[in-house]
Design a protein around this motif. Structure first.
Motif, PDB file in Angstrom:
ATOM      1  N   ASN A 277       0.979  -1.102   0.060  1.00  0.00           N
ATOM      2  CA  ASN A 277      -0.086   0.088   0.122  1.00  0.00           C
ATOM      3  C   ASN A 277       0.900   1.164  -0.042  1.00  0.00           C
ATOM      4  O   ASN A 277       0.617   2.051   0.814  1.00  0.00           O
TER       5      ASN A 277
ATOM      6  N   GLN B  82       1.435   3.209  -2.999  1.00  0.00           N
ATOM      7  CA  GLN B  82       1.728   3.649  -4.204  1.00  0.00           C
ATOM      8  C   GLN B  82       1.973   5.141  -4.332  1.00  0.00           C
ATOM      9  O   GLN B  82       2.572   5.421  -5.398  1.00  0.00           O
ATOM     10  N   PHE B  83       2.132   5.905  -3.264  1.00  0.00           N
ATOM     11  CA  PHE B  83       2.648   7.265  -3.193  1.00  0.00           C
ATOM     12  C   PHE B  83       4.074   7.335  -3.262  1.00  0.00           C
ATOM     13  O   PHE B  83       4.575   8.263  -3.689  1.00  0.00           O
ATOM     14  N   LEU B  84       4.879   6.042  -3.139  1.00  0.00           N
ATOM     15  CA  LEU B  84       6.106   6.360  -3.704  1.00  0.00           C
ATOM     16  C   LEU B  84       6.549   5.851  -4.838  1.00  0.00           C
ATOM     17  O   LEU B  84       7.879   5.651  -5.240  1.00  0.00           O
TER      18      LEU B  84
ATOM     19  N   THR C 204       6.779   7.343  -7.941  1.00  0.00           N
ATOM     20  CA  THR C 204       7.602   7.884  -8.845  1.00  0.00           C
ATOM     21  C   THR C 204       9.114   7.817  -8.079  1.00  0.00           C
ATOM     22  O   THR C 204       9.738   7.403  -8.981  1.00  0.00           O
ATOM     23  N   VAL C 205       9.348   7.989  -7.074  1.00  0.00           N
ATOM     24  CA  VAL C 205      10.612   7.988  -6.249  1.00  0.00           C
ATOM     25  C   VAL C 205      11.107   6.361  -6.755  1.00  0.00           C
ATOM     26  O   VAL C 205      12.363   6.443  -7.177  1.00  0.00           O
TER      27      VAL C 205
ATOM     28  N   ILE D 205      12.090   5.735 -10.442  1.00  0.00           N
ATOM     29  CA  ILE D 205      13.032   6.465 -11.064  1.00  0.00           C
ATOM     30  C   ILE D 205      14.550   5.923 -10.666  1.00  0.00           C
ATOM     31  O   ILE D 205      15.495   5.593 -11.221  1.00  0.00           O
ATOM     32  N   LEU D 206      14.633   5.417  -9.362  1.00  0.00           N
ATOM     33  CA  LEU D 206      15.957   4.872  -8.599  1.00  0.00           C
ATOM     34  C   LEU D 206      15.965   3.424  -9.303  1.00  0.00           C
ATOM     35  O   LEU D 206      16.912   3.159  -9.580  1.00  0.00           O
TER      36      LEU D 206
ATOM     37  N   ALA E 250      17.241   3.676 -12.670  1.00  0.00           N
ATOM     38  CA  ALA E 250      18.717   4.506 -12.983  1.00  0.00           C
ATOM     39  C   ALA E 250      19.698   3.387 -12.566  1.00  0.00           C
ATOM     40  O   ALA E 250      20.547   3.206 -13.398  1.00  0.00           O
TER      41      ALA E 250
ATOM     42  N   LEU F 215      10.720   6.013 -18.021  1.00  0.00           N
ATOM     43  CA  LEU F 215       9.849   6.354 -16.943  1.00  0.00           C
ATOM     44  C   LEU F 215       8.511   6.486 -17.023  1.00  0.00           C
ATOM     45  O   LEU F 215       7.497   5.977 -16.574  1.00  0.00           O
ATOM     46  N   GLY F 216       8.103   6.854 -18.381  1.00  0.00           N
ATOM     47  CA  GLY F 216       6.904   6.817 -19.093  1.00  0.00           C
ATOM     48  C   GLY F 216       6.421   5.423 -19.137  1.00  0.00           C
ATOM     49  O   GLY F 216       5.192   5.208 -18.631  1.00  0.00           O
TER      50      GLY F 216
ATOM     51  N   LEU G 103       5.157   4.383 -15.870  1.00  0.00           N
ATOM     52  CA  LEU G 103       3.853   5.007 -15.315  1.00  0.00           C
ATOM     53  C   LEU G 103       2.643   4.641 -16.180  1.00  0.00           C
ATOM     54  O   LEU G 103       1.593   4.235 -15.659  1.00  0.00           O
ATOM     55  N   PHE G 104       2.769   4.309 -17.456  1.00  0.00           N
ATOM     56  CA  PHE G 104       1.792   4.014 -18.352  1.00  0.00           C
ATOM     57  C   PHE G 104       1.278   2.585 -18.121  1.00  0.00           C
ATOM     58  O   PHE G 104      -0.134   2.262 -18.036  1.00  0.00           O
TER      59      PHE G 104
ATOM     60  N   LEU H 136      -0.830   3.016 -15.070  1.00  0.00           N
ATOM     61  CA  LEU H 136      -2.296   3.297 -15.382  1.00  0.00           C
ATOM     62  C   LEU H 136      -3.192   2.457 -16.298  1.00  0.00           C
ATOM     63  O   LEU H 136      -4.467   2.568 -15.994  1.00  0.00           O
TER      64      LEU H 136
END
Lengths: 191, 366, 202
Positions: free
Chosen positions: A68, A70-72, A74-75, A78-79, A82, A117-118, A121-122, A125
């Motif tokens: 639970n 999900q708010f992390l 993006t972070v 990307i890590l 990389a 990253l797209g 995310l996609f 989504l």
């Protein structure tokens, strides 16, 4: 099976990653001067994208959704991307010299490519499953390669054209991309 | 050595700080984001089920339906959410029908990313200043006893289920109609198959005071009955006849999995009690389900379920609830948590009731 | 007095001489993707202002603590944190705009402008200058995106910030709000800015 074909066609042609979704514009403008590097860049991107799609799906499903968190998103994406690119670079360097020579210098550039990253995310989504995510990552890479290769082909010809001075380089590339995007719009409704 | 120690320290510290900051942010923004999503859906629901006092969710065969009830607790309209592919994007459409499933009351396009200026006309048409929503409004009062069809450049007949397509966006128009047609066929069948179960006024039941199931007994102290994959705990009196049936249900609350023990009367017509076994909701918000410190009776929410008539669905209301109608008052400020419990109970009671009563009939010949 | 002019120079350069989109060709993805209306371009710009200014502040403050070897990962975490904050705030307070910008808000993380400014400026300069630099760059970005969005919205729908500008008889150029319009408009804007610059140099 049919939906995998649809995902493929959609990511390559109908919703082309570069021309319709505007992802990966920086390398699209930067590395499309010559056909050779463009092809290498496309292949390297496709490779990393497929890998990212698989890893991002696993992370999202078993770590982010599982805990639970999900708010992390993006972070962590990307890590992971990389570090993944770094690992891949080291791995290829060790295992295959020719492959490293062909793709190597493009790999570090890919980290900050929003297309990667797209992808992560996609696929969250669009709620794809594991197989669909991998296919999606691969097809988006193919779509990117298609766009950048077409662009490089056109730009090689443009060298000979009489472009107004202030429009040389990026501006004319954008305008040509606009025409390409117009052509790709013809595919919408195919699926 | 100290060098690499420092590298690790800085990176770790940054990551920990970032995680802390984001968790605090999440605590603050998530209720707002979810409240907004709820509001969008609720606004859409009250527009496609106009004039309904209450709207209750119910699942049949994994499809979610929204039932709109009038003041007399009769079903006035039924709505469902459906989705499919448009011309170049996914369309999500909320369709409201009358209770007899003969007419569409109203549709709302909740999500679309069609061609701007053409396909987007399925939602609003800015070029028609007088009536920008002419396309979706065509569905108001549309006859759906037969398939919906579309016409071009002719005046459509609502009683024949005809819709005028948008010039230049025939594919988008057709997609809307196809998605609704397909959903109507499937959902009418589901509703007809399950209709008699849960719609309409339910028989009154008497409030009874009796020994309820003690959750401490679960699972060791109770007699356990397992049917298929469902486990029931039986409460028996001294004569050995069943006085209560309990089962455990769980579902997603606002931010944690909520596990409850549901105690039912033996005929499953009313609930004897509801106990929360496990929850990990936000302190002060969601925990008000169990312990509402803002109320003189901190357990008022759970107590509402005692002797609740559950022959039909449980309906969350904002005003004074009527137990005979299966109404339960939501916790203002924690509607997500209280709504989640009600939703979970509706699904669980239906499933456990059917399995238990059918099995009982087979076994005891009654 | 000398520092004052230094500050204003730091700010002004982002608006024109080193304008991230038009001159340095950075941050092109969001510039193309979300500028189908002026308000979307403007909101995207604001999200970048927020992220860039705060990241620059933090990184400039911590520039002597962060070891060189791990500076890029540290920058990325800091940036990603602020991007997430911006993303969640938009979703909580202006949900309609958040929906229109979609996944392009989280994608600010990989926007080269932000990482570029940390690497080139904030990690080497004191807080005051870094903030001014970040403000200049992000305001330049915002203005460019708003203009790009306004042009596309005006020609494609006939409005700017949803206010009707064109006469009723104007037939909107649909293509401007679609993908090709983004490429064409940005291409022309970069070309024109090249031309203006060359004229100024003369």
């Amino acid at each position: 099976m049919a939906n995998l074909v649809i995902i493929f066609l959609s990511a390559v042609i109908v919703n082309n990653y570069v021309l319709v979704n505007f992802l990966g514009i920086c390398p699209f403008v930067g590395v499309s001067k010559k056909l050779g590097p463009a092809i290498s860049m496309g292949m390297a991107t496709t490779f990393v994208m497929t890998l990212t799609a698989a890893v991002a799906w696993l992370i999202n499903r078993y770590i982010l959704e599982g805990l639970n968190l999900q708010f992390l998103q993006t972070v962590s994406f990307i890590l992971v991307i990389a570090s993944l690119v770094q690992l891949v670079e080291m791995f290829i360097k060790k295992v295959s010299k020719p492959l490293y020579d062909a793709l190597g210098i493009f790999l570090p550039l890919i980290t900050t490519n929003c297309a990667i990253l797209g992808i992560a995310l996609f696929l969250v989504l669009k709620e794809y499953n594991f197989i669909e995510s991998i296919i999606f990552g691969f097809s988006a890479g193919v779509g990117f390669t298609l766009a950048i290769v077409i662009m490089a082909g056109i730009r090689e010809e443009l060298e000979l054209a009489d472009v107004p001075e202030y429009f040389k380089g990026a501006p004319i590339t954008m305008i040509v991309a606009g025409c390409l995007a117009l052509a790709f719009m013809g595919f919408s409704g195919l699926i | 050595m100290t060098k690499s120690y420092r590298l690790i320290l800085v990176l770790t510290a940054t990551a920990v700080l970032s995680g802390l900051l984001l968790s605090f942010l999440n605590l603050h923004t998530r209720p707002l984001i979810e409240a907004h999503q709820d509001k969008v859906l609720n606004d859409a629901l009250s527009s496609v089920l106009p004039g309904c006092d209450k709207i209750a969710e119910q699942f049949y065969e994994n499809t979610q339906f929204y039932f709109g009830y009038d003041a007399q607790n009769n079903v006035k309209g039924i709505a469902f959410l459906t989705e499919g592919n448009g011309f170049q994007s996914k369309l999500r459409i909320l369709v409201g029908m009358d209770a007899g499933l003969t007419q569409i009351v109203k549709i709302r396009i909740l999500e679309q990313k069609e061609t701007p200026g053409l396909g987007t006309k399925i939602e609003t048409d800015p070029s028609s200043k007088a009536n920008p929503e002419w396309f979706p409004k065509q569905f108001d009062g549309l006859n759906i006893t037969n398939k919906i069809t579309y016409l071009k450049n002719q005046t459509p007949d609502k009683s024949a289920g005809e819709i005028m397509a948008i010039t230049g966006a025939t594919i988008s128009s057709k997609a809307v109609i196809d998605i609704i047609n397909a959903a109507l066929v499937e959902n009418s069948r589901i509703l007809n198959d399950n209709n008699d179960l849960n719609i309409g006024e339910c028989p009154a039941i008497d409030a009874v005071n009796e020994t309820v199931f003690d959750p401490e007994l679960v699972p060791e102290g109770a007699e356990i009955l397992t049917i298929d994959d469902k486990t029931y705990f039986l409460n028996k009196d001294d004569n050995g006849s069943v006085t209560g049936v309990a089962f455990i249900a769980s579902g997603e609350g606002f931010q944690s999995t909520i596990k409850v023990l549901v105690c039912m009367s033996p005929d499953f017509s009313r609930m004897q009690s509801l106990e929360i076994i496990e929850q990990d909701e936000t302190e002060g918000w969601g925990t008000r389900v169990v312990n509402d410190t803002t109320n003189s009776d901190p357990e008022w929410f759970l107590k509402q379920f005692t002797n609740l008539n559950v022959q039909k669905v449980i309906i969350p209301v904002a005003t004074t609830p009527n137990k005979q109608r299966g109404e339960v008052q939501s916790i203002s400020g924690a509607t997500v948590s209280s709504g989640a419990i009600i939703k979970m109970l509706n699904a669980a009671i239906q499933g456990y009731r059917d399995t238990y009563l059918n099995r009982k009939a087979n076994r005891y010949g009654n | 007095m000398a520092t004052k002019t230094g500050y204003s120079k730091e700010f002004i350069k982002g608006l024109w001489d080193e304008n991230p989109v038009l001159r340095m060709l950075l941050g092109l993805c969001p510039a193309l993707a979300v500028t189908n209306s002026a308000i979307n371009g403007f909101s995207m710009g604001l999200a970048v202002v927020f992220t860039l200014v705060l990241s620059s502040t933090i990184i400039s403050l911590a520039r002597n603590i962060i070891p060189k070897e791990v500076r890029i990962p540290t920058f990325i975490i800091v940036i990603a944190t602020f991007v997430t904050i911006a993303d969640k705030m938009l979703a909580a307070y202006v949900p309609d705009i958040s929906k229109a910008l979609g996944p392009f808000v989280p994608l600010i993380v990989v926007n080269c402008i932000i990482l570029g400014r940390q690497e080139a400026f904030a990690s080497k300069n004191p807080v005051g200058r870094s903030i001014i630099d970040a403000l200049g760059m992000s305001v330049g970005f915002t203005i460019t995106l708003t203009i790009l969005g306004a042009i596309r919205e005006l020609l494609g729908v006939g409005t700017i910030f949803a206010v009707q500008i064109m006469p009723q008889s104007f037939e909107p150029w649909m293509v401007m709000v679609l993908q090709p319009g983004a490429f064409l408009t940005l291409g022309l804007m970069i070309g024109i800015s090249n031309w203006l610059n060359a004229r100024r140099a003369k």
